[in-house]
Design an enzyme around this catalytic site. Structure first.
Site, PDB file in Angstrom:
ATOM      1  N   HIS A  56      42.980  43.075  34.721  1.00 20.00           N
ATOM      2  CA  HIS A  56      43.019  44.430  35.282  1.00 20.00           C
ATOM      3  C   HIS A  56      44.470  44.781  35.586  1.00 20.00           C
ATOM      4  O   HIS A  56      45.143  44.102  36.370  1.00 20.00           O
ATOM      5  CB  HIS A  56      42.153  44.514  36.541  1.00 20.00           C
ATOM      6  CG  HIS A  56      40.696  44.495  36.231  1.00 20.00           C
ATOM      7  ND1 HIS A  56      39.756  43.915  37.059  1.00 20.00           N
ATOM      8  CD2 HIS A  56      40.013  45.006  35.164  1.00 20.00           C
ATOM      9  CE1 HIS A  56      38.544  44.069  36.503  1.00 20.00           C
ATOM     10  NE2 HIS A  56      38.682  44.721  35.355  1.00 20.00           N
TER      11      HIS A  56
ATOM     12  N   ARG B 141      46.295  46.982  37.204  1.00 22.26           N
ATOM     13  CA  ARG B 141      46.906  47.338  38.490  1.00 22.26           C
ATOM     14  C   ARG B 141      46.928  46.193  39.491  1.00 22.26           C
ATOM     15  O   ARG B 141      47.527  46.324  40.557  1.00 22.26           O
ATOM     16  CB  ARG B 141      46.140  48.499  39.107  1.00 22.26           C
ATOM     17  CG  ARG B 141      44.687  48.186  39.430  1.00 22.26           C
ATOM     18  CD  ARG B 141      43.929  49.457  39.771  1.00 22.26           C
ATOM     19  NE  ARG B 141      42.498  49.216  39.922  1.00 22.26           N
ATOM     20  CZ  ARG B 141      41.596  50.194  39.963  1.00 22.26           C
ATOM     21  NH1 ARG B 141      41.981  51.450  39.851  1.00 22.26           N
ATOM     22  NH2 ARG B 141      40.322  49.917  40.103  1.00 22.26           N
ATOM     23  N   GLU B 142      46.292  45.081  39.150  1.00 18.02           N
ATOM     24  CA  GLU B 142      46.155  43.977  40.108  1.00 18.02           C
ATOM     25  C   GLU B 142      47.359  43.044  39.978  1.00 18.02           C
ATOM     26  O   GLU B 142      47.257  41.886  39.568  1.00 18.02           O
ATOM     27  CB  GLU B 142      44.806  43.290  39.874  1.00 18.02           C
ATOM     28  CG  GLU B 142      43.653  44.276  40.117  1.00 18.02           C
ATOM     29  CD  GLU B 142      42.287  43.811  39.642  1.00 18.02           C
ATOM     30  OE1 GLU B 142      42.141  42.627  39.277  1.00 18.02           O
ATOM     31  OE2 GLU B 142      41.353  44.644  39.631  1.00 18.02           O
TER      32      GLU B 142
ATOM     33  N   ARG C 288      43.605  50.583  35.408  1.00 18.04           N
ATOM     34  CA  ARG C 288      42.837  49.320  35.441  1.00 18.04           C
ATOM     35  C   ARG C 288      42.563  48.746  34.052  1.00 18.04           C
ATOM     36  O   ARG C 288      42.642  47.538  33.834  1.00 18.04           O
ATOM     37  CB  ARG C 288      41.499  49.610  36.129  1.00 18.04           C
ATOM     38  CG  ARG C 288      40.426  48.542  36.007  1.00 18.04           C
ATOM     39  CD  ARG C 288      39.172  49.004  36.725  1.00 18.04           C
ATOM     40  NE  ARG C 288      37.989  48.206  36.468  1.00 18.04           N
ATOM     41  CZ  ARG C 288      37.571  47.212  37.263  1.00 18.04           C
ATOM     42  NH1 ARG C 288      38.262  46.884  38.323  1.00 18.04           N
ATOM     43  NH2 ARG C 288      36.459  46.564  36.983  1.00 18.04           N
TER      44      ARG C 288
ATOM     45  N   HIS D   9      42.025  38.155  40.139  1.00 15.29           N
ATOM     46  CA  HIS D   9      41.923  39.596  40.393  1.00 15.29           C
ATOM     47  C   HIS D   9      42.479  39.892  41.775  1.00 15.29           C
ATOM     48  O   HIS D   9      42.776  38.997  42.551  1.00 15.29           O
ATOM     49  CB  HIS D   9      40.445  40.022  40.371  1.00 15.29           C
ATOM     50  CG  HIS D   9      39.795  39.957  39.039  1.00 15.29           C
ATOM     51  ND1 HIS D   9      39.558  41.063  38.256  1.00 15.29           N
ATOM     52  CD2 HIS D   9      39.322  38.900  38.321  1.00 15.29           C
ATOM     53  CE1 HIS D   9      38.973  40.704  37.137  1.00 15.29           C
ATOM     54  NE2 HIS D   9      38.814  39.385  37.143  1.00 15.29           N
ATOM     55  N   SER D  10      42.564  41.183  42.090  1.00 16.30           N
ATOM     56  CA  SER D  10      42.729  41.599  43.477  1.00 16.30           C
ATOM     57  C   SER D  10      41.926  42.886  43.656  1.00 16.30           C
ATOM     58  O   SER D  10      41.683  43.598  42.682  1.00 16.30           O
ATOM     59  CB  SER D  10      44.204  41.832  43.814  1.00 16.30           C
ATOM     60  OG  SER D  10      44.723  42.970  43.169  1.00 16.30           O
ATOM     61  N   TYR D  11      41.480  43.195  44.814  1.00 18.02           N
ATOM     62  CA  TYR D  11      41.760  42.491  46.051  1.00 18.02           C
ATOM     63  C   TYR D  11      40.433  42.298  46.802  1.00 18.02           C
ATOM     64  O   TYR D  11      39.405  42.804  46.342  1.00 18.02           O
ATOM     65  CB  TYR D  11      42.748  43.316  46.916  1.00 18.02           C
ATOM     66  CG  TYR D  11      42.248  44.708  47.255  1.00 18.02           C
ATOM     67  CD1 TYR D  11      41.558  44.946  48.442  1.00 18.02           C
ATOM     68  CD2 TYR D  11      42.438  45.761  46.368  1.00 18.02           C
ATOM     69  CE1 TYR D  11      41.086  46.224  48.750  1.00 18.02           C
ATOM     70  CE2 TYR D  11      41.962  47.031  46.664  1.00 18.02           C
ATOM     71  CZ  TYR D  11      41.288  47.260  47.852  1.00 18.02           C
ATOM     72  OH  TYR D  11      40.817  48.513  48.130  1.00 18.02           O
TER      73      TYR D  11
ATOM     74  N   TYR E 271      28.762  42.451  43.764  1.00 18.98           N
ATOM     75  CA  TYR E 271      27.996  43.479  43.069  1.00 18.98           C
ATOM     76  C   TYR E 271      27.683  42.969  41.668  1.00 18.98           C
ATOM     77  O   TYR E 271      28.327  42.032  41.196  1.00 18.98           O
ATOM     78  CB  TYR E 271      28.706  44.850  43.009  1.00 18.98           C
ATOM     79  CG  TYR E 271      30.178  44.829  42.640  1.00 18.98           C
ATOM     80  CD1 TYR E 271      30.608  44.509  41.364  1.00 18.98           C
ATOM     81  CD2 TYR E 271      31.151  45.177  43.588  1.00 18.98           C
ATOM     82  CE1 TYR E 271      31.954  44.535  41.031  1.00 18.98           C
ATOM     83  CE2 TYR E 271      32.502  45.198  43.258  1.00 18.98           C
ATOM     84  CZ  TYR E 271      32.899  44.870  41.992  1.00 18.98           C
ATOM     85  OH  TYR E 271      34.227  44.866  41.667  1.00 18.98           O
TER      86      TYR E 271
ATOM     87  N   GLU F 134      39.438  36.865  43.970  1.00 14.93           N
ATOM     88  CA  GLU F 134      40.051  38.121  44.400  1.00 14.93           C
ATOM     89  C   GLU F 134      41.113  37.776  45.443  1.00 14.93           C
ATOM     90  O   GLU F 134      40.801  37.212  46.494  1.00 14.93           O
ATOM     91  CB  GLU F 134      38.997  39.056  45.015  1.00 14.93           C
ATOM     92  CG  GLU F 134      37.890  39.477  44.058  1.00 14.93           C
ATOM     93  CD  GLU F 134      38.265  40.634  43.144  1.00 14.93           C
ATOM     94  OE1 GLU F 134      39.411  41.155  43.242  1.00 14.93           O
ATOM     95  OE2 GLU F 134      37.410  41.021  42.321  1.00 14.93           O
TER      96      GLU F 134
HETATM   97  O1  0X9 Z   1      34.749  44.306  39.165  1.00 11.59           O
HETATM   98  C1  0X9 Z   1      35.443  43.372  38.754  1.00 11.59           C
HETATM   99  O2  0X9 Z   1      35.675  43.182  37.570  1.00 11.59           O
HETATM  100  C2  0X9 Z   1      36.065  42.402  39.761  1.00 11.59           C
HETATM  101  N1  0X9 Z   1      36.533  43.103  40.919  1.00 11.59           N
HETATM  102  S1  0X9 Z   1      37.887  44.040  40.763  1.00 11.59           S
HETATM  103  O3  0X9 Z   1      38.049  44.792  41.987  1.00 11.59           O
HETATM  104  N2  0X9 Z   1      39.152  43.094  40.639  1.00 11.59           N
HETATM  105  O4  0X9 Z   1      37.764  44.842  39.609  1.00 11.59           O
HETATM  106  C3  0X9 Z   1      35.013  41.399  40.178  1.00 11.59           C
HETATM  107  C4  0X9 Z   1      34.488  40.636  39.039  1.00 11.59           C
HETATM  108  C5  0X9 Z   1      33.995  39.318  39.454  1.00 11.59           C
HETATM  109  N3  0X9 Z   1      32.921  38.887  38.708  1.00 11.59           N
HETATM  110  C6  0X9 Z   1      32.934  38.029  37.670  1.00 11.59           C
HETATM  111  N4  0X9 Z   1      34.014  37.703  37.001  1.00 11.59           N
HETATM  112  N5  0X9 Z   1      31.812  37.503  37.371  1.00 11.59           N
HETATM  113 ZN    ZN Z   2      40.036  42.951  38.810  1.00  8.25          ZN
END
Ligand code: 0X9
Ligand code: ZN
Length: 307
Positions: A63, A65-66, A118, A184-186, A235, A257
């Site tokens: 992603h 922006r992270e 993103r 990832h963040s955050y 989620y 994260e």
């Molecule tokens: O939504 C996402 O892709 C991640 N959060 S973010 O805010 N960095 O975009 C979480 C994804 C985590 N889940 C898996 N990799 N299974």
């Molecule tokens: Zn991310």
């Protein structure tokens, strides 16, 4: 401080040139939508081992922006090399494989056009969320969008994007991988399988132990609180890196994260002050070294089959 794409590439080339016995710079594992090379880094000791070395796989900046996900991967690579002279155990036993910038087009775009971009630059420039585009067996089955203008657009088909194809193929080309972490963040979370379902993975007990252990290692290092949870409990997501890894190789498969915990009163959580780069790197290095040693001591039951 955070650095633009070309500076990051040059920094890794320098790391390899300065440590030729430990670090290999792989110039291209594939190209982006805009024809930019995606590079990889491999770190291990020259010591031969009687059994094939186990491998750990890391990704940053899927992603765009992270930004702290990029500096954290750089910190890990640098520290593994720096610590080798003090303790060779880890690099003698394992190989660490990094894709420091999974999404170079998007990352460049955050420097030139839109700090909070993103996705990649596919879908005619509208962008595909690469962490919804993996061919994980559940692509487009929830937690992603059909609308190319949305932040979680899953793309036209599973692994439609050249970046996804490159990182999937490079992962599958490893022959002895036992663990992977996608940064990832955050929100300060340690996320274990699955993303696509509320069901526990068959390795839930071990996965939870390692996720909780990483959170504990972080707390000990910096007093920062990271919550260790199932990815789905954040989620639902489909087409993600970690479900792809787990499905194909049944490894210790985590998304982390990074800092901060929340966006704060004024700032945006993706824009983390540069003073936090090194503390984040330090606490994650503590987590990763704990995790790698634990995974070497007890690989998941099927992780080394079919590779
Ligand atoms: O939504 C996402 O892709 C991640 N959060 S973010 O805010 N960095 O975009 C979480 C994804 C985590 N889940 C898996 N990799 N299974
Ligand atoms: Zn991310």
């Amino acid at each position: 401080d955070y650095q633009p794409y070309d500076t990051i590439v040059a920094w890794y080339q320098d790391l390899a040139n300065a440590n030729p016995t430990l670090v290999t710079f792989v110039p291209s594992i594939g190209q982006t939508v805009n024809g930019v090379d995606i590079f990889a880094i491999r770190i291990t000791s020259p010591k031969a081992s009687s059994t094939p070395k186990k491998q750990f796989f890391f990704q940053g900046l899927i992603h765009a922006r992270e930004w702290v996900s990029g500096t954290t991967v750089a910190y890990l690579a640098n520290q593994l090399v720096a610590d080798y002279s003090k303790d060779a155990t880890l690099l003698n036993a394992a190989e660490f494989v990094f894709i420091p910038v999974v999404n170079p087009d998007g990352y460049k775009y955050t420097w030139t056009d839109e700090r909070l971009w993103r996705k990649n630059l596919g879908a005619n420039g509208q962008g595909v969320d690469l962490n919804r585009n993996y061919d994980d067996g559940h692509w487009n089955q929830g937690g992603s969008s059909d609308d190319p203008s949305d932040e979680t657009y899953h793309g036209d088909s599973a692994a439609s994007e050249p970046e996804t194809q490159a990182v999937q193929n490079y992962f599958l080309a490893q022959t002895n991988v036992v663990g992977g972490i996608d940064f990832h963040s955050y929100s300060q979370l340690v996320l274990r399988p699955y993303g696509y379902t509320s069901a526990s993975s068959p390795d839930e007990t071990l996965n939870k132990k390692l996720g909780d252990g990483m959170a504990a290692a972080i707390k000990k290092n910096s007093k920062q609180v990271y919550s260790s949870i199932k990815s789905y409990d954040l989620y639902v997501t489909t087409g993600t890196s970690t479900d792809f890894w787990y499905k194909n190789r049944r490894i210790y498969s985590f998304a982390i994260e990074l800092r901060p915990t929340d966006g704060g009163s004024s700032g945006d959580g993706f824009v983390l002050d540069p003073s936090q780069i090194i503390p984040t790197g330090q606490e994650i290095y503590a987590a990763v070294t704990y995790w790698a040693k634990a995974a070497l001591a007890s690989p998941l039951p099927s992780s080394l089959k079919s590779q």
